[in-house]
Design a protein around this motif. Structure first.
Motif, PDB file in Angstrom:
ATOM      1  N   ASP A  76      -2.796   1.425  -9.384  1.00 29.40           N
ATOM      2  CA  ASP A  76      -2.714   1.656  -7.754  1.00 29.40           C
ATOM      3  C   ASP A  76      -4.830   2.400  -8.504  1.00 29.40           C
ATOM      4  O   ASP A  76      -4.309   3.460  -8.865  1.00 29.40           O
ATOM      5  CB  ASP A  76      -1.709   2.882  -7.181  1.00 29.40           C
ATOM      6  N   ILE A  77      -5.617   1.753  -7.531  1.00 28.13           N
ATOM      7  CA  ILE A  77      -6.817   1.696  -7.756  1.00 28.13           C
ATOM      8  C   ILE A  77      -6.886   2.733  -5.382  1.00 28.13           C
ATOM      9  O   ILE A  77      -6.495   1.288  -4.974  1.00 28.13           O
ATOM     10  CB  ILE A  77      -7.501   0.695  -8.034  1.00 28.13           C
ATOM     11  N   VAL A  78      -7.784   3.042  -5.674  1.00 28.78           N
ATOM     12  CA  VAL A  78      -8.842   3.399  -4.759  1.00 28.78           C
ATOM     13  C   VAL A  78     -10.405   3.383  -4.740  1.00 28.78           C
ATOM     14  O   VAL A  78     -10.923   4.323  -5.954  1.00 28.78           O
ATOM     15  CB  VAL A  78      -8.272   4.698  -3.560  1.00 28.78           C
TER      16      VAL A  78
ATOM     17  N   GLY B 160      -6.996   0.333  -2.656  1.00 26.83           N
ATOM     18  CA  GLY B 160      -6.916   0.694  -1.120  1.00 26.83           C
ATOM     19  C   GLY B 160      -8.391   0.520  -0.759  1.00 26.83           C
ATOM     20  O   GLY B 160      -8.798   1.239  -1.308  1.00 26.83           O
ATOM     21  N   LEU B 161      -8.874   0.881   0.355  1.00 32.72           N
ATOM     22  CA  LEU B 161      -9.895   1.456   0.798  1.00 32.72           C
ATOM     23  C   LEU B 161     -10.565   2.802   1.137  1.00 32.72           C
ATOM     24  O   LEU B 161      -9.516   3.154   2.259  1.00 32.72           O
ATOM     25  CB  LEU B 161     -10.900   0.292   1.413  1.00 32.72           C
ATOM     26  N   VAL B 162     -11.281   3.952   0.825  1.00 29.54           N
ATOM     27  CA  VAL B 162     -12.017   4.504   1.837  1.00 29.54           C
ATOM     28  C   VAL B 162     -13.092   4.356   1.770  1.00 29.54           C
ATOM     29  O   VAL B 162     -14.268   4.103   1.205  1.00 29.54           O
ATOM     30  CB  VAL B 162     -11.792   5.949   0.897  1.00 29.54           C
ATOM     31  N   ALA B 163     -13.767   4.627   2.663  1.00 26.39           N
ATOM     32  CA  ALA B 163     -15.244   5.243   3.219  1.00 26.39           C
ATOM     33  C   ALA B 163     -15.555   5.921   3.698  1.00 26.39           C
ATOM     34  O   ALA B 163     -15.095   7.299   4.303  1.00 26.39           O
ATOM     35  CB  ALA B 163     -15.376   3.847   4.801  1.00 26.39           C
ATOM     36  N   TYR B 164     -16.668   7.116   3.219  1.00 29.68           N
ATOM     37  CA  TYR B 164     -16.704   7.931   3.675  1.00 29.68           C
ATOM     38  C   TYR B 164     -18.838   7.931   3.590  1.00 29.68           C
ATOM     39  O   TYR B 164     -19.703   6.680   3.279  1.00 29.68           O
ATOM     40  CB  TYR B 164     -16.854   8.437   2.677  1.00 29.68           C
TER      41      TYR B 164
ATOM     42  N   LYS C 214     -10.028   3.175   5.239  1.00 26.43           N
ATOM     43  CA  LYS C 214      -9.761   2.431   5.810  1.00 26.43           C
ATOM     44  C   LYS C 214      -8.686   0.925   5.240  1.00 26.43           C
ATOM     45  O   LYS C 214      -8.154   0.100   6.533  1.00 26.43           O
ATOM     46  CB  LYS C 214     -11.583   1.456   4.993  1.00 26.43           C
ATOM     47  N   THR C 215      -8.264   1.295   4.632  1.00 26.39           N
ATOM     48  CA  THR C 215      -6.802   0.847   4.259  1.00 26.39           C
ATOM     49  C   THR C 215      -6.137   1.532   3.138  1.00 26.39           C
ATOM     50  O   THR C 215      -6.874   1.336   2.055  1.00 26.39           O
ATOM     51  CB  THR C 215      -6.900  -1.227   3.500  1.00 26.39           C
ATOM     52  N   PRO C 216      -4.414   1.815   2.901  1.00 27.22           N
ATOM     53  CA  PRO C 216      -4.111   2.442   2.249  1.00 27.22           C
ATOM     54  C   PRO C 216      -3.697   1.316   1.087  1.00 27.22           C
ATOM     55  O   PRO C 216      -3.738   0.155   1.565  1.00 27.22           O
ATOM     56  CB  PRO C 216      -3.341   2.740   3.007  1.00 27.22           C
ATOM     57  N   ILE C 217      -3.281   2.083   0.139  1.00 29.46           N
ATOM     58  CA  ILE C 217      -3.087   0.911  -0.758  1.00 29.46           C
ATOM     59  C   ILE C 217      -1.894  -0.020  -0.805  1.00 29.46           C
ATOM     60  O   ILE C 217      -0.802  -0.332  -0.202  1.00 29.46           O
ATOM     61  CB  ILE C 217      -2.495   2.106  -1.996  1.00 29.46           C
ATOM     62  N   THR C 218      -2.448  -1.408  -0.840  1.00 26.11           N
ATOM     63  CA  THR C 218      -1.269  -2.372  -0.632  1.00 26.11           C
ATOM     64  C   THR C 218      -1.901  -3.473  -1.919  1.00 26.11           C
ATOM     65  O   THR C 218      -2.431  -3.512  -2.375  1.00 26.11           O
ATOM     66  CB  THR C 218      -1.433  -3.060   0.755  1.00 26.11           C
ATOM     67  N   SER C 219      -0.578  -4.383  -1.825  1.00 25.36           N
ATOM     68  CA  SER C 219      -0.458  -5.224  -3.129  1.00 25.36           C
ATOM     69  C   SER C 219      -1.105  -6.431  -2.521  1.00 25.36           C
ATOM     70  O   SER C 219      -1.692  -7.708  -3.181  1.00 25.36           O
ATOM     71  CB  SER C 219       0.764  -5.571  -3.347  1.00 25.36           C
ATOM     72  N   ASP C 220      -1.601  -6.922  -1.064  1.00 29.18           N
ATOM     73  CA  ASP C 220      -1.534  -7.679  -0.009  1.00 29.18           C
ATOM     74  C   ASP C 220      -3.331  -7.131  -0.549  1.00 29.18           C
ATOM     75  O   ASP C 220      -4.104  -6.934   0.273  1.00 29.18           O
ATOM     76  CB  ASP C 220      -1.393  -7.951   0.973  1.00 29.18           C
ATOM     77  N   LYS C 221      -3.690  -8.740  -1.542  1.00 31.59           N
ATOM     78  CA  LYS C 221      -5.570  -8.873  -1.453  1.00 31.59           C
ATOM     79  C   LYS C 221      -5.699  -8.899  -0.309  1.00 31.59           C
ATOM     80  O   LYS C 221      -7.938  -9.151  -0.186  1.00 31.59           O
ATOM     81  CB  LYS C 221      -5.143  -9.479  -2.736  1.00 31.59           C
TER      82      LYS C 221
END
Length: 332
Positions: free
Chosen positions: A92-94, A133-137, A144-151
């Protein structure tokens, strides 16, 4: 007959080299295989039948039967392969991305943020078996989006990241803490944060070191990337009257000691990207360091195809026997 066919024992094809030898033997011995009668003259005989001239057909049938038997001995077979893959180690990668105004600097082309989004998109596409998943700061952080397998969702969210969605500033601690919060409940064997910034921590109410300690507590590895050339960079310094940015040279300030410490204490690694090529190389290296283990099972099903060749050989031999004992009986 031989389309998509392999041979289990191809070494038997060497026996085909005997067929030319058999032809030579037949050529030199054919006159000795029939009885001969010597007479002074053949004027009283008339030969109206062509059967004696067709006598070599019998030998040809035997040769063809022998060739068919050799092919059968080589065991022709068709192969059906079915594959099943099993992910034995999920990751799992953020990705925590700095979206402060300095990310619009043009030391990377066309600017830091656009260059990052392009490279990050390639990285996401190359991780088909992982959740991302993506985090913006900037002055604060958000998911921005939680961890998901839907690329497709992750790539769409990445395209939507722009400057101006948050108050300006660089809250490295907030960005890292938000990413940790997304991963703390993860059941994955490996949990990774890729934190990118081009500045120093100057905003937020969570210290970067505190966020790093949270990452250690939840077993999360952090890779940090300092983005920006050495020295000065062409960066936004003010607004023009029409609302566009006015650019000027500004000192690049990256707290490399902080980023290196975060990476080291969490088991990750710190990188410095000073141009587009180095940024791409960094993500390639992270991609190699964090490999998802894939176990592939292949199932083989073979269908033997030697029987038609055996039947063909038998049919040729039967045909040769019938002709030998009927049409050619008077000449053998």
């Amino acid at each position: 007959m031989l389309d998509n066919v392999s041979f289990a024992n191809p070494e038997f094809f060497w026996l085909l080299s005997l067929l030319p030898l058999a032809l030579l033997w037949y050529f030199f011995r054919r006159k000795q295989q029939v009885a001969s009668l010597k007479i002074s003259s053949i004027k009283g005989f008339t030969a109206n039948s062509i059967l004696p001239k067709l006598r070599p057909v019998l030998f040809a049938l035997r040769l063809l039967a022998l060739a068919a038997i050799i092919v059968a001995m080589a065991r022709p077979q068709t192969e059906d392969i079915s594959t099943r893959t099993k992910t034995t180690k999920g990751i799992d990668i953020v990705m925590a991305i700095d979206v402060s105004s300095s990310m619009l600097a043009r030391d990377l082309k066309p600017n830091r943020l656009s260059a990052l989004k392009e490279v990050a998109a390639d990285f996401i596409r190359e991780r088909p078996n992982d959740r991302i998943g993506l985090v913006a700061y900037a002055g604060e952080g958000y998911t921005k989006t939680p961890i998901t397998s839907d690329k497709s969702i992750v790539l769409g969210a990445l395209r939507e990241i722009t400057y101006g969605q948050l108050n300006d500033g660089t809250a490295i601690g907030m960005g890292l803490a938000t990413a940790v919060n997304r991963l703390k409940e993860s059941k994955a064997i490996s949990k990774v944060i890729i934190l990118l910034t081009d500045g120093v921590n100057n905003s937020g109410f969570i210290e970067p070191q505190t966020a790093a300690e949270l990452a250690i507590e939840f077993g999360i590895k952090v890779y940090t990337i300092g983005l920006g050339t050495n020295g000065n960079a062409l960066s936004p310094i003010a607004y023009n009257s029409d609302g566009s940015y006015r650019y000027g040279m500004r000192q690049v300030e990256i707290d490399e000691d902080l980023l290196n410490n975060i990476a080291k204490t969490t088991g990750g690694k710190y990188f410095r990207a000073t141009d587009n090529e180095k940024l791409e190389a960094i993500y390639d290296e992270i991609n190699k360091l964090e490999k998802t283990e894939i176990e592939e099972f292949k199932y083989y099903r073979y269908e033997e195809k030697f029987r038609p060749w055996v039947l063909l050989a038998g049919a040729l031999l039967v045909m040769e026997w019938i002709l030998r004992n009927t049409l050619f009986r008077s000449f053998i």
